[in-house]
Design a protein around this motif. Structure first.
Motif, PDB file in Angstrom:
ATOM      1  N   LEU A   1       0.835  -1.202   0.000  1.00 51.78           N
ATOM      2  CA  LEU A   1       0.000   0.000   0.000  1.00 51.78           C
ATOM      3  C   LEU A   1       0.873   1.256   0.000  1.00 51.78           C
ATOM      4  CD1 LEU A   1      -2.888   1.110   0.112  1.00 51.78           C
ATOM      5  CD2 LEU A   1      -2.725   1.050   2.602  1.00 51.78           C
ATOM      6  N   ASP A   2       1.956   1.224   0.777  1.00 52.05           N
ATOM      7  CA  ASP A   2       2.885   2.370   0.806  1.00 52.05           C
ATOM      8  C   ASP A   2       3.503   2.618  -0.570  1.00 52.05           C
ATOM      9  OD1 ASP A   2       2.367   2.746   3.463  1.00 52.05           O
ATOM     10  OD2 ASP A   2       4.161   1.701   4.188  1.00 52.05           O
ATOM     11  N   THR A   3       3.889   1.516  -1.271  1.00 53.53           N
ATOM     12  CA  THR A   3       4.507   1.695  -2.599  1.00 53.53           C
ATOM     13  C   THR A   3       3.468   2.194  -3.613  1.00 53.53           C
ATOM     14  OG1 THR A   3       4.143  -0.583  -3.364  1.00 53.53           O
ATOM     15  CG2 THR A   3       6.195  -0.154  -2.178  1.00 53.53           C
ATOM     16  N   LEU A   4       2.213   1.757  -3.441  1.00 51.78           N
ATOM     17  CA  LEU A   4       1.146   2.230  -4.344  1.00 51.78           C
ATOM     18  C   LEU A   4       0.922   3.728  -4.167  1.00 51.78           C
ATOM     19  CD1 LEU A   4      -1.469  -0.674  -3.985  1.00 51.78           C
ATOM     20  CD2 LEU A   4      -0.190  -0.088  -6.040  1.00 51.78           C
ATOM     21  N   ARG A   5       0.910   4.169  -2.898  1.00 56.18           N
ATOM     22  CA  ARG A   5       0.693   5.599  -2.635  1.00 56.18           C
ATOM     23  C   ARG A   5       1.880   6.425  -3.109  1.00 56.18           C
ATOM     24  NH1 ARG A   5      -2.250   5.091   3.260  1.00 56.18           N
ATOM     25  NH2 ARG A   5      -4.367   5.334   2.471  1.00 56.18           N
ATOM     26  N   ALA A   6       3.086   5.871  -2.938  1.00 61.44           N
ATOM     27  CA  ALA A   6       4.281   6.588  -3.391  1.00 61.44           C
ATOM     28  C   ALA A   6       4.262   6.748  -4.915  1.00 61.44           C
ATOM     29  CB  ALA A   6       5.538   5.838  -2.959  1.00 61.44           C
ATOM     30  N   SER A   7       3.739   5.723  -5.610  1.00 61.50           N
ATOM     31  CA  SER A   7       3.733   5.753  -7.081  1.00 61.50           C
ATOM     32  C   SER A   7       2.552   6.519  -7.649  1.00 61.50           C
ATOM     33  CB  SER A   7       3.711   4.328  -7.644  1.00 61.50           C
ATOM     34  OG  SER A   7       4.860   3.628  -7.248  1.00 61.50           O
ATOM     35  N   PHE A   8       1.355   6.348  -7.041  1.00 57.40           N
ATOM     36  CA  PHE A   8       0.132   6.860  -7.672  1.00 57.40           C
ATOM     37  C   PHE A   8      -0.608   7.904  -6.845  1.00 57.40           C
ATOM     38  CE2 PHE A   8       0.371   2.239  -9.075  1.00 57.40           C
ATOM     39  CZ  PHE A   8       1.149   2.537 -10.185  1.00 57.40           C
ATOM     40  N   GLY A   9      -0.022   8.304  -5.701  1.00 59.24           N
ATOM     41  CA  GLY A   9      -0.572   9.440  -4.965  1.00 59.24           C
ATOM     42  C   GLY A   9      -1.546   9.080  -3.856  1.00 59.24           C
ATOM     43  N   LYS A  10      -2.031  10.131  -3.186  1.00 61.73           N
ATOM     44  CA  LYS A  10      -2.887   9.976  -1.999  1.00 61.73           C
ATOM     45  C   LYS A  10      -4.305   9.498  -2.336  1.00 61.73           C
ATOM     46  CE  LYS A  10      -0.231  11.872   1.374  1.00 61.73           C
ATOM     47  NZ  LYS A  10       1.065  11.765   0.726  1.00 61.73           N
ATOM     48  N   SER A  11      -4.649   9.503  -3.625  1.00 60.01           N
ATOM     49  CA  SER A  11      -5.997   9.066  -4.028  1.00 60.01           C
ATOM     50  C   SER A  11      -6.166   7.555  -3.910  1.00 60.01           C
ATOM     51  CB  SER A  11      -6.281   9.470  -5.472  1.00 60.01           C
ATOM     52  OG  SER A  11      -6.035  10.836  -5.653  1.00 60.01           O
ATOM     53  N   VAL A  12      -5.060   6.847  -3.661  1.00 57.04           N
ATOM     54  CA  VAL A  12      -5.115   5.389  -3.480  1.00 57.04           C
ATOM     55  C   VAL A  12      -5.652   5.107  -2.072  1.00 57.04           C
ATOM     56  CG1 VAL A  12      -3.681   3.318  -3.295  1.00 57.04           C
ATOM     57  CG2 VAL A  12      -3.249   4.977  -5.120  1.00 57.04           C
ATOM     58  N   ILE A  13      -6.885   4.584  -2.003  1.00 54.46           N
ATOM     59  CA  ILE A  13      -7.578   4.407  -0.711  1.00 54.46           C
ATOM     60  C   ILE A  13      -7.971   2.941  -0.520  1.00 54.46           C
ATOM     61  CG2 ILE A  13      -9.609   5.097   0.659  1.00 54.46           C
ATOM     62  CD1 ILE A  13      -7.945   7.521   0.134  1.00 54.46           C
ATOM     63  N   PRO A  14      -7.463   2.261   0.525  1.00 54.80           N
ATOM     64  CA  PRO A  14      -7.902   0.878   0.747  1.00 54.80           C
ATOM     65  C   PRO A  14      -9.369   0.827   1.191  1.00 54.80           C
ATOM     66  CG  PRO A  14      -6.417   1.590   2.499  1.00 54.80           C
ATOM     67  CD  PRO A  14      -6.476   2.708   1.512  1.00 54.80           C
TER      68      PRO A  14
END
Length: 684
Positions: A147-160
């Protein structure tokens, strides 16, 4: 098959880096929806989506699999796109006709090269996305780290919107953070979330939902609790506007988390009804026109895939944008301006075809045996024509020379390859008139390997692949005056031809023949033979046997014999004089130079520039493009033969490039020497 209104359709493409488990997830979705009665497995070679013998043997998807899953009275058309970069054309085509994407990420590896690429492709098509952290049952699976790598790559809009219950071998299901329910086991029985630590995740989710609706935001800011329905509504608005990218988790091979995932697909992702209209142009006047996703509009559809089926022949897959098309009717191909007869329509389910009476707006269907239609064409109602923009396929970047193992198979090869190029627009086949080689171009080594395996299986032709020969040319830098004399006496009538030629350099002029004969030194009827002799001699140059270009040849004197002279004699004399003149006029070797445009992430720029310098490249310039740099350079074609492989290894697969012919330039002396020696050896 049951009829579904437009708002109950979901056209969903599965995309990811290779090996993240797209095909396994598609199989699990089909199994849970009752489309298939057993859970197919890639490892066992019995997956519904991967049915091609090459896919089964290599255990990778090489073409987009299509199948429908019905869930909660919604029809989900699943497009399982390949993950390996050599088949990026399939990904582009599937993204073009999908309304939403599921981006899969491996629970151990996290964001990989291919994840970045497919995310950018989906962003280019502006389609809503959800992320699935798959393979949660693997050793070292770590949801929060991914999840951290997803947010680092694609921003804060990545919401579990889900969290896993357990991990690795103990992974047993998911907690839905919207409804705060736990779904355990393959049956996904709903239960109490228990003591799953979901506080921060839940708070971020509710906030994200509220931000996408003004009324909900006021309610949220006033400290009121949002209902479950309101949260789903707010999230859906965020997903459709691409302001929220929900994250789910699953294990496709263990069939865990699949039913909650299907729930999210029908609740959150776009239907064709959410995409109000599609832009096109009217071929009658080139004016822009639109089609609404409605069954009452005139029929229109885009062909996104063509494939050869062993039983029904050529299958054409298309996405219907508007109107209704019935089986056994006629349709207009607006791209080609031709009418086509439509036979039986089918719904595709892997390699099976299920006949249907009609195709309706928003759906994905297929038809067999269309004569004129190919990938990227628009089909429509002839009285209301429209042409949609064709699918943008990448240009081939890797080429090989194809030769038959058995003599006489040349025709089989060309017909087989042209049939395959119809199916796959990222293939290009051409005959090089200079090197006399058949050149097959594609997206990479694996791509071309699979094409040749299919050639053997489908058309019974065994081929040998080789590095293409570089189409060098020869020219001269000086000038020379030379005599060519052909005299032969063999009893009876002999042969006599005699010419004086001036051979000189003609930069950028290819070839010019000048006749300066006065007083009939060479009779008029023999002058065309002199030019023909020169042209024939130009085909094989004097240095390494490559064609000669950029020369002017002037015929200014000669002599003839009233009995023995003939066209043949003058042709031979002219050829001899031309070769001798080239040798006296400082001959040089020319090589094709290509204009190359390379897109690389910033961190690899130095390595790529260094490699281009080693390849005798000249950097023309650079410009930033987001997190990447675009490098423009001129590089000799001889150095670019395996660049697709080189660039991938330098940039860990992140670099992309395009290449086109620019011009011919003189080969440096040390390189020319090696080419000449090689040509002499080959001749011997």
């Amino acid at each position: 098959m049951k009829r579904f209104p437009v708002d109950r359709l979901r056209n969903l493409v599965l995309i990811s880096h290779g090996g993240a488990g797209k095909t396994s997830l598609a199989e699990a979705m089909l199994y849970n929806s009752g489309t298939v009665d057993r859970l197919g497995r890639v490892d066992d070679g019995n997956a519904t989506m991967d049915y091609d013998p090459e896919e089964i043997r290599r255990q990778v998807s090489i073409a987009t699999g299509v199948a429908p899953a019905v869930w909660r009275d919604h029809k989900v058309n699943i497009l399982d796109a390949p993950g390996y970069f050599d088949f990026v054309g399939e990904v582009r085509a599937a993204l073009r006709v999908a309304d939403s994407a599921l981006v899969l990420v491996d629970a151990v590896a996290g964001v990989e090269v291919g994840t970045d690429l497919v995310w950018s492709y989906a962003a280019d098509h502006a389609i809503p996305r959800m992320l699935v952290v798959n393979k949660m049952d693997r050793d070292n699976a770590n949801f929060s780290k991914v999840l951290d790598t997803l947010r680092a790559s694609f921003g804060k809009s990545v919401i579990p919107i889900q969290v896993p219950i357990g991990a690795e071998a103990s992974f047993n299901g998911v907690v839905d953070l919207v409804e705060m329910k736990a779904y355990r086991g393959t049956g996904a029985e709903a239960g109490d979330a228990g003591d799953v630590a979901a506080g921060d995740y839940r708070e971020a989710l509710v906030e994200a939902a509220a931000e996408n609706d003004d009324e909900l935001l006021m309610k949220y800011l006033d400290g009121e609790e949002l209902t479950t329905e309101e949260i789903w509504h707010g999230l859906r608005q965020g997903v459709l506007n691409q302001k929220v990218f929900p994250v789910l988790c699953a294990s496709a091979t263990k069939n865990l988390g699949i039913q909650p995932l299907l729930e999210c697909v029908v609740k959150l992702l776009a239907s064709p009804a959410d995409i109000e209209e599609v832009k096109g142009s009217d071929p009658r006047n080139n004016q822009q026109t639109v089609r609404k996703h409605s069954e009452t509009e005139p029929f229109s559809a885009l062909v996104f895939k063509t494939m050869a089926d062993p039983y029904v022949g050529k299958l054409t897959l298309f996405r219907v944008y508007s109107g209704i098309l019935k089986s056994d009717s006629h349709v207009y191909n607006a791209s080609k301006g031709r009418s086509e007869r439509v036979g039986q329509l089918f719904v595709i389910k892997g390699k099976q075809q299920e006949p249907i009476p009609e195709a309706r707006a928003g759906d994905i269907v297929s038809v067999a045996k269309l004569q004129e239609t190919s990938t990227g064409d628009t089909l429509c109602d002839e009285a209301n024509p429209v042409v949609f923009a064709p699918i943008s396929f990448p240009k081939p970047v890797f080429s090989v020379a194809v030769e038959p193992k058995a003599k006489g198979d040349e025709d089989k090869i060309s017909s087989g390859l042209s049939r395959m190029a119809e199916e796959d627009p990222t293939i290009k086949v051409e005959r090089n008139a200079q090197t006399y080689q058949t050149i097959l171009s594609g997206m990479g080594e694996l791509h071309l390997e699979i094409i040749t395996d299919r050639l053997k299986r489908k058309f019974g032709v065994d081929v040998v692949l080789d590095t293409p020969r570089v189409p060098y040319k020869e020219t001269i830098r000086g000038s020379a005056r030379v005599e060519g004399r052909h005299k032969k006496q063999t009893g009876g009538r002999g042969q006599f031809g005699h010419v004086w030629l001036e051979v000189e350099s003609l930069p950028g002029g290819e070839f010019e023949f000048v006749d300066k004969i006065f007083g009939g030194a060479v009779p008029r009827q023999y002058i065309p033979a002199v030019e023909k002799g020169v042209r024939e001699a130009m085909i094989e140059g004097v240095l390494a046997g490559y064609p000669v270009t950029d020369v002017r040849v002037t015929l200014y004197d000669g002599s003839y014999h009233t009995v023995d002279s003939s066209e043949m004699a003058f042709k031979i004399a002219a050829g001899m004089a031309f070769k001798k003149g080239c040798l006296d006029a400082r001959p040089v070797l020319l090589e094709p130079i290509c204009r190359v445009e390379i897109m690389v992430p910033d961190q690899f720029m130095g390595d790529v520039m260094g490699d281009l310098n080693k390849k005798r490249g000249r950097i023309l310039g650079m410009e930033p493009h987001g997190n990447t740099q675009v490098i423009r350079a001129l590089v000799p074609q001889a150095e670019m033969m395996r660049y697709a492989i080189d660039l991938r290894s330098i940039t860990q697969g992140r670099g992309l490039y395009t290449m086109e012919f620019s011009s011919y330039e003189e080969v440096p002396a040390h390189v020319a020497e090696a080419v000449i020696q090689q040509a002499k050896k080959a001749k011997e």
